[in-house]
Design a protein around this motif. Structure first.
Motif, mmCIF file in Angstrom:
data_model
loop_
_atom_site.group_PDB
_atom_site.id
_atom_site.type_symbol
_atom_site.label_atom_id
_atom_site.label_comp_id
_atom_site.label_asym_id
_atom_site.label_seq_id
_atom_site.Cartn_x
_atom_site.Cartn_y
_atom_site.Cartn_z
ATOM 1 N N ALA A 96 63.009 2.112 60.567
ATOM 2 C CA ALA A 96 63.998 1.824 61.618
ATOM 3 C C ALA A 96 65.173 1.009 61.085
ATOM 4 C CB ALA A 96 63.328 1.074 62.767
ATOM 5 N N GLY A 97 65.114 0.602 59.820
ATOM 6 C CA GLY A 97 66.205 -0.171 59.224
ATOM 7 C C GLY A 97 66.033 -1.673 59.334
ATOM 8 N N GLU A 98 64.915 -2.121 59.902
ATOM 9 C CA GLU A 98 64.651 -3.556 60.034
ATOM 10 C C GLU A 98 64.181 -4.122 58.692
ATOM 11 O OE1 GLU A 98 65.115 -5.460 62.810
ATOM 12 O OE2 GLU A 98 65.966 -3.661 63.729
ATOM 13 N N VAL A 99 64.623 -5.343 58.389
ATOM 14 C CA VAL A 99 64.186 -6.004 57.163
ATOM 15 C C VAL A 99 62.734 -6.440 57.344
ATOM 16 C CG1 VAL A 99 64.547 -7.987 55.641
ATOM 17 C CG2 VAL A 99 66.513 -6.792 56.620
ATOM 18 N N VAL A 100 61.881 -5.975 56.427
ATOM 19 C CA VAL A 100 60.452 -6.321 56.494
ATOM 20 C C VAL A 100 60.007 -7.171 55.307
ATOM 21 C CG1 VAL A 100 59.808 -4.356 57.935
ATOM 22 C CG2 VAL A 100 59.797 -4.112 55.438
ATOM 23 N N GLY A 101 60.925 -7.400 54.367
ATOM 24 C CA GLY A 101 60.598 -8.242 53.223
ATOM 25 C C GLY A 101 61.854 -8.647 52.474
ATOM 26 N N VAL A 102 61.860 -9.891 51.997
ATOM 27 C CA VAL A 102 62.984 -10.414 51.213
ATOM 28 C C VAL A 102 62.400 -11.236 50.082
ATOM 29 C CG1 VAL A 102 65.014 -11.924 51.218
ATOM 30 C CG2 VAL A 102 64.500 -10.548 53.233
ATOM 31 N N THR A 103 62.975 -11.101 48.906
ATOM 32 C CA THR A 103 62.573 -11.951 47.789
ATOM 33 C C THR A 103 63.793 -12.259 46.941
ATOM 34 O OG1 THR A 103 60.898 -12.286 46.089
ATOM 35 C CG2 THR A 103 61.956 -10.150 46.117
ATOM 36 N N ARG A 104 63.753 -13.415 46.322
ATOM 37 C CA ARG A 104 64.829 -13.832 45.421
ATOM 38 C C ARG A 104 64.287 -13.758 44.000
ATOM 39 N NH1 ARG A 104 67.236 -19.457 44.133
ATOM 40 N NH2 ARG A 104 69.353 -18.911 43.541
ATOM 41 N N VAL A 105 65.035 -13.088 43.141
ATOM 42 C CA VAL A 105 64.594 -12.881 41.763
ATOM 43 C C VAL A 105 65.545 -13.617 40.825
ATOM 44 C CG1 VAL A 105 64.157 -11.167 39.965
ATOM 45 C CG2 VAL A 105 63.673 -10.613 42.355
ATOM 46 N N ALA A 106 65.002 -14.498 40.001
ATOM 47 C CA ALA A 106 65.793 -15.198 38.991
ATOM 48 C C ALA A 106 65.838 -14.331 37.732
ATOM 49 C CB ALA A 106 65.180 -16.549 38.686
ATOM 50 N N VAL A 107 67.033 -13.995 37.305
ATOM 51 C CA VAL A 107 67.227 -13.199 36.086
ATOM 52 C C VAL A 107 67.754 -14.149 35.015
ATOM 53 C CG1 VAL A 107 68.377 -11.212 35.062
ATOM 54 C CG2 VAL A 107 67.793 -11.189 37.498
ATOM 55 N N PRO A 108 66.938 -14.451 34.001
ATOM 56 C CA PRO A 108 67.368 -15.413 32.982
ATOM 57 C C PRO A 108 68.465 -14.827 32.088
ATOM 58 C CG PRO A 108 65.255 -14.462 32.388
ATOM 59 C CD PRO A 108 65.608 -13.927 33.747
ATOM 60 N N PRO A 109 69.171 -15.709 31.360
ATOM 61 C CA PRO A 109 70.151 -15.201 30.391
ATOM 62 C C PRO A 109 69.459 -14.250 29.426
ATOM 63 C CG PRO A 109 70.318 -17.581 30.593
ATOM 64 C CD PRO A 109 69.088 -17.163 31.357
ATOM 65 N N GLY A 110 70.195 -13.294 28.920
ATOM 66 C CA GLY A 110 69.600 -12.300 28.028
ATOM 67 C C GLY A 110 70.454 -12.059 26.808
ATOM 68 N N GLY A 111 70.003 -11.147 25.994
ATOM 69 C CA GLY A 111 70.721 -10.819 24.770
ATOM 70 C C GLY A 111 71.933 -9.932 25.011
ATOM 71 N N GLN A 112 72.001 -9.318 26.185
ATOM 72 C CA GLN A 112 73.100 -8.409 26.503
ATOM 73 C C GLN A 112 73.639 -8.723 27.899
ATOM 74 O OE1 GLN A 112 71.271 -4.564 26.279
ATOM 75 N NE2 GLN A 112 71.506 -4.430 24.061
ATOM 76 N N ASP A 113 74.845 -8.244 28.168
ATOM 77 C CA ASP A 113 75.443 -8.407 29.494
ATOM 78 C C ASP A 113 74.721 -7.548 30.532
ATOM 79 O OD1 ASP A 113 77.250 -10.077 28.298
ATOM 80 O OD2 ASP A 113 78.963 -8.725 28.482
ATOM 81 N N ARG A 114 74.198 -6.404 30.105
ATOM 82 C CA ARG A 114 73.514 -5.461 31.007
ATOM 83 C C ARG A 114 72.007 -5.663 30.873
ATOM 84 N NH1 ARG A 114 75.533 -0.364 33.058
ATOM 85 N NH2 ARG A 114 77.463 -0.904 32.011
ATOM 86 N N ARG A 115 71.349 -6.079 31.974
ATOM 87 C CA ARG A 115 69.917 -6.371 31.938
ATOM 88 C C ARG A 115 69.194 -5.598 33.032
ATOM 89 N NH1 ARG A 115 71.094 -12.609 32.427
ATOM 90 N NH2 ARG A 115 73.237 -11.941 32.388
ATOM 91 N N GLN A 116 68.093 -4.951 32.672
ATOM 92 C CA GLN A 116 67.263 -4.256 33.663
ATOM 93 C C GLN A 116 66.111 -5.160 34.063
ATOM 94 O OE1 GLN A 116 66.021 -0.282 32.853
ATOM 95 N NE2 GLN A 116 68.109 0.478 32.688
ATOM 96 N N VAL A 117 65.845 -5.178 35.366
ATOM 97 C CA VAL A 117 64.831 -6.078 35.910
ATOM 98 C C VAL A 117 63.922 -5.282 36.838
ATOM 99 C CG1 VAL A 117 64.475 -8.202 37.228
ATOM 100 C CG2 VAL A 117 66.549 -7.931 35.857
#
Length: 141
Positions: A96-117
């Protein structure tokens, strides 16, 4: 013969003394100040618009997979300076489009500008999709 209100030569209207008869004279200093203020305001607006148009971080959803009624696995990409930590907020929504879950993800500094998580979003009921609500620089957790 001169007419009432005629100038010293008798031809045309006489010049009125400044500030009389409700007439206002605009000061050149006031006009110069207004021009300076207007120029500064326009400059600030252009600067703010350009800063907003080029965000420090970008993100895109690669995929999501509903694991069960209480979890969604999300794979996404973050593009930011490699020396910068980023915090991304992920959302899971039901059919129905209702938010059923939220999480905050910390992405640490990496070796490249483009990081997959990859992250798992916990849900209170079965999710139908997942989105990235936004990412901000400077995550410390």
């Amino acid at each position: 013969m001169s007419h009432p209100g005629a100038g010293p030569t008798g031809i045309g209207p006489a010049a009125r003394p400044p500030g009389r008869y409700g007439e206002r004279r605009t000061s050149r200093v006031l006009v110069a100040c207004l021009v300076v203020v207007a120029t500064a305001l326009v400059g600030w607006l252009v600067w703010a618009a350009l800063a907003a148009a080029t965000p420090d971080t970008r993100s895109s959803l690669i995929s999501f997979r509903v694991l069960d009624d209480r979890r969604v696995q999300v794979q996404f990409e973050v593009i930011a300076e490699s020396s910068s930590a980023v915090a991304c907020t992920l959302q899971a929504r039901d059919a129905a489009g209702e938010v059923v879950g939220v999480t905050r993800v910390a992405v640490p500094p990496g070796g490249q500008d483009r990081r997959q998580v990859e992250a798992v979003v916990g849900t209170r009921s079965r999710a139908a999709n997942a989105t990235i609500a936004g990412c901000l620089l400077g995550a410390d957790d």
